[in-house]
Design a protein around this motif. Sequence first.
Motif, PDB file in Angstrom:
ATOM      1  N   GLN A 119      12.316  -5.069  11.621  1.00 37.49           N
ATOM      2  CA  GLN A 119      12.564  -6.376  11.005  1.00 37.49           C
ATOM      3  C   GLN A 119      11.444  -6.751  10.041  1.00 37.49           C
ATOM      4  N   ALA A 120      10.193  -6.451  10.418  1.00 33.63           N
ATOM      5  CA  ALA A 120       9.065  -6.792   9.547  1.00 33.63           C
ATOM      6  C   ALA A 120       9.141  -6.036   8.224  1.00 33.63           C
ATOM      7  N   VAL A 121       9.519  -4.773   8.284  1.00 31.27           N
ATOM      8  CA  VAL A 121       9.623  -3.980   7.055  1.00 31.27           C
ATOM      9  C   VAL A 121      10.779  -4.460   6.184  1.00 31.27           C
ATOM     10  N   TYR A 122      11.921  -4.721   6.794  1.00 31.72           N
ATOM     11  CA  TYR A 122      13.052  -5.204   6.003  1.00 31.72           C
ATOM     12  C   TYR A 122      12.738  -6.561   5.367  1.00 31.72           C
ATOM     13  N   ASP A 123      12.021  -7.419   6.087  1.00 33.52           N
ATOM     14  CA  ASP A 123      11.627  -8.707   5.516  1.00 33.52           C
ATOM     15  C   ASP A 123      10.647  -8.497   4.358  1.00 33.52           C
ATOM     16  N   ALA A 124       9.741  -7.527   4.522  1.00 37.99           N
ATOM     17  CA  ALA A 124       8.769  -7.237   3.467  1.00 37.99           C
ATOM     18  C   ALA A 124       9.457  -6.705   2.214  1.00 37.99           C
ATOM     19  N   ILE A 125      10.411  -5.826   2.403  1.00 38.07           N
ATOM     20  CA  ILE A 125      11.152  -5.277   1.267  1.00 38.07           C
ATOM     21  C   ILE A 125      11.905  -6.392   0.540  1.00 38.07           C
ATOM     22  N   LYS A 126      12.510  -7.285   1.315  1.00 39.08           N
ATOM     23  CA  LYS A 126      13.234  -8.402   0.713  1.00 39.08           C
ATOM     24  C   LYS A 126      12.292  -9.268  -0.107  1.00 39.08           C
ATOM     25  N   ALA A 127      11.080  -9.525   0.419  1.00 35.28           N
ATOM     26  CA  ALA A 127      10.101 -10.347  -0.290  1.00 35.28           C
ATOM     27  C   ALA A 127       9.619  -9.656  -1.564  1.00 35.28           C
ATOM     28  N   LEU A 128       9.379  -8.373  -1.486  1.00 37.99           N
ATOM     29  CA  LEU A 128       8.906  -7.636  -2.658  1.00 37.99           C
ATOM     30  C   LEU A 128       9.988  -7.524  -3.721  1.00 37.99           C
ATOM     31  N   GLU A 129      11.231  -7.405  -3.296  1.00 39.55           N
ATOM     32  CA  GLU A 129      12.333  -7.363  -4.255  1.00 39.55           C
ATOM     33  C   GLU A 129      12.480  -8.720  -4.938  1.00 39.55           C
ATOM     34  N   ALA A 130      12.343  -9.795  -4.172  1.00 36.83           N
ATOM     35  CA  ALA A 130      12.451 -11.134  -4.745  1.00 36.83           C
ATOM     36  C   ALA A 130      11.327 -11.390  -5.750  1.00 36.83           C
ATOM     37  N   ALA A 131      10.153 -10.799  -5.500  1.00 38.46           N
ATOM     38  CA  ALA A 131       9.016 -10.951  -6.408  1.00 38.46           C
ATOM     39  C   ALA A 131       9.078  -9.983  -7.580  1.00 38.46           C
ATOM     40  N   GLU A 132      10.141  -9.179  -7.652  1.00 42.33           N
ATOM     41  CA  GLU A 132      10.364  -8.197  -8.719  1.00 42.33           C
ATOM     42  C   GLU A 132       9.262  -7.137  -8.776  1.00 42.33           C
ATOM     43  N   ASP A 155       0.832  -1.211   0.000  1.00 38.01           N
ATOM     44  CA  ASP A 155       0.000   0.000   0.000  1.00 38.01           C
ATOM     45  C   ASP A 155       0.866   1.260   0.000  1.00 38.01           C
ATOM     46  N   PHE A 156       1.953   1.210   0.744  1.00 40.40           N
ATOM     47  CA  PHE A 156       2.831   2.373   0.843  1.00 40.40           C
ATOM     48  C   PHE A 156       3.481   2.716  -0.494  1.00 40.40           C
ATOM     49  N   ILE A 157       3.881   1.703  -1.280  1.00 42.06           N
ATOM     50  CA  ILE A 157       4.564   2.021  -2.537  1.00 42.06           C
ATOM     51  C   ILE A 157       3.613   2.610  -3.570  1.00 42.06           C
ATOM     52  N   PHE A 158       2.311   2.434  -3.383  1.00 43.42           N
ATOM     53  CA  PHE A 158       1.378   3.125  -4.269  1.00 43.42           C
ATOM     54  C   PHE A 158       1.312   4.609  -3.920  1.00 43.42           C
ATOM     55  N   GLU A 159       1.524   4.946  -2.668  1.00 40.89           N
ATOM     56  CA  GLU A 159       1.568   6.343  -2.253  1.00 40.89           C
ATOM     57  C   GLU A 159       2.909   6.974  -2.591  1.00 40.89           C
ATOM     58  N   GLU A 160       3.981   6.211  -2.428  1.00 39.29           N
ATOM     59  CA  GLU A 160       5.325   6.714  -2.704  1.00 39.29           C
ATOM     60  C   GLU A 160       6.100   5.623  -3.451  1.00 39.29           C
ATOM     61  N   PRO A 161       6.089   5.658  -4.783  1.00 37.86           N
ATOM     62  CA  PRO A 161       6.706   4.575  -5.566  1.00 37.86           C
ATOM     63  C   PRO A 161       8.227   4.498  -5.444  1.00 37.86           C
ATOM     64  N   TYR A 162       8.845   5.442  -4.746  1.00 34.11           N
ATOM     65  CA  TYR A 162      10.249   5.324  -4.366  1.00 34.11           C
ATOM     66  C   TYR A 162      10.285   5.053  -2.867  1.00 34.11           C
ATOM     67  N   LEU A 163      10.918   3.958  -2.490  1.00 32.29           N
ATOM     68  CA  LEU A 163      10.788   3.415  -1.149  1.00 32.29           C
ATOM     69  C   LEU A 163      12.125   3.382  -0.420  1.00 32.29           C
ATOM     70  N   THR A 164      12.101   3.821   0.844  1.00 31.31           N
ATOM     71  CA  THR A 164      13.233   3.599   1.744  1.00 31.31           C
ATOM     72  C   THR A 164      12.686   2.913   2.987  1.00 31.31           C
ATOM     73  N   ALA A 165      13.496   2.059   3.595  1.00 32.20           N
ATOM     74  CA  ALA A 165      13.039   1.318   4.768  1.00 32.20           C
ATOM     75  C   ALA A 165      12.651   2.229   5.928  1.00 32.20           C
ATOM     76  N   PRO A 166      13.466   3.248   6.296  1.00 29.11           N
ATOM     77  CA  PRO A 166      13.072   4.116   7.421  1.00 29.11           C
ATOM     78  C   PRO A 166      11.725   4.800   7.204  1.00 29.11           C
ATOM     79  N   ARG A 167      11.488   5.266   5.985  1.00 25.12           N
ATOM     80  CA  ARG A 167      10.210   5.926   5.698  1.00 25.12           C
ATOM     81  C   ARG A 167       9.063   4.912   5.789  1.00 25.12           C
ATOM     82  N   ALA A 168       9.277   3.705   5.281  1.00 27.24           N
ATOM     83  CA  ALA A 168       8.236   2.675   5.340  1.00 27.24           C
ATOM     84  C   ALA A 168       7.927   2.280   6.776  1.00 27.24           C
ATOM     85  N   ILE A 169       8.939   2.236   7.625  1.00 31.34           N
ATOM     86  CA  ILE A 169       8.728   1.919   9.044  1.00 31.34           C
ATOM     87  C   ILE A 169       7.851   2.985   9.691  1.00 31.34           C
TER      88      ILE A 169
END
Length: 380
Positions: A341-354, A319-333
């Motif tokens: 940890q949950a955000v970093y794991d989410a970013i890793k999963a989304l990156e793996a899913a391309e 949901d956050f990347i639809f609001e801000e399509p450029y993402l940083t972990a601190p901002r997402a937290i």
Amino acid sequence: MDPDDFEDGPGTITPYEGLPCYRPASLPPEIEYTDDIIRVYGDAQYALGRLATLHRDVDNENLLIAPFVVREAAMSSQIEGTNVTVSDIVLHDVDGTPQRSAAESADVREAYNYVDAIHEGFERIEAGESLSVELICDLHETMLKDVRGEENRPGELRDVPVYIGSPDRSAQSARFIPANPQTVDLLLEQLVSYMNGGSYPSVVDVAITHYQFETIHPFRDGNGRLGRLLIMLQLYDAGLLPKPYLYLSAYFNRYRQQYLDYLLAVSRDGNWEQWITFVLNAIAEQAIDAYNCGIKLVGLREQYYSPFPNSPAVRDVVDFIFEEPYLTAPRAIDVTNRSRQAVYDAIKALEAAEIIEEISGSERYQVYRAPAILSIVESP
């Protein structure tokens, strides 16, 4: 500007220090409901109504508001001759970002201010304010805050003449000289009074008042952007636009010469039919485009949700990347209120899913981009 060119127009020439300033006639004008006006009126009403159905079906309105507002701000800035892109605006508050476009930093700041002005205007109308000279001046100040010199006096009505279509910024080469500065405050008060009353259906009145605002040209700078914002606010105030989903600047930019010619034709010849048809066509076409864009964004979010049915943190970051399509972990937290940890794991999963891609090349402060979302929002 030759005063003789305006002899057949609805307004009058009111000189100021020898300059032939054009004073628009009082509203309302006499409008004949031609077949063309009736046709585009129906098109605009239908398109706005369909856009409203999309709003009702979306559970998170920010999914649409954030991309649409940024898109309008970028296109509005491009009308003014800048190179500002959607990415420039989104990246405005992201430190350590990758290389931006060729846009000047002041232009990017001005576009970002336009985003702030859109939100401010809608929030104040939603809170119960009426359109007023005070609100218009406040929005102008927000738009030009920290980006213009003191000579342009953000938020203050102009007390000097301005010249439209003047290559050398002189009165002699001006295509048009708007209202005498000594009459601007009165004319704007009269215009606001009409905006809050009106004589015709709201979409028609929007076309009429946009002409009047641009012809008065109440500020030294920023009149075009503010005038386009006021169209959205009027439609919202009339209950025809649920949120700032309508980016008319894209249409006005695409048909920029017609826009300028048709404005001038009202002043010279009283050609209201041509102008109203043009503006209502813009509303209809851009409402359709916004609806189609919204459908794509909603579908894309469902596609991104699908692989993570039991991962609420991942869905929050989606949901956050639809609001801000450029993402940083601190901002997402900060935004999601999820653990580090949950955000970093989410970013890793989304990156793996391309779904997102890392673009900063940094080891410590990484920036990610959501290319499919940007492709939809940045499409012309």
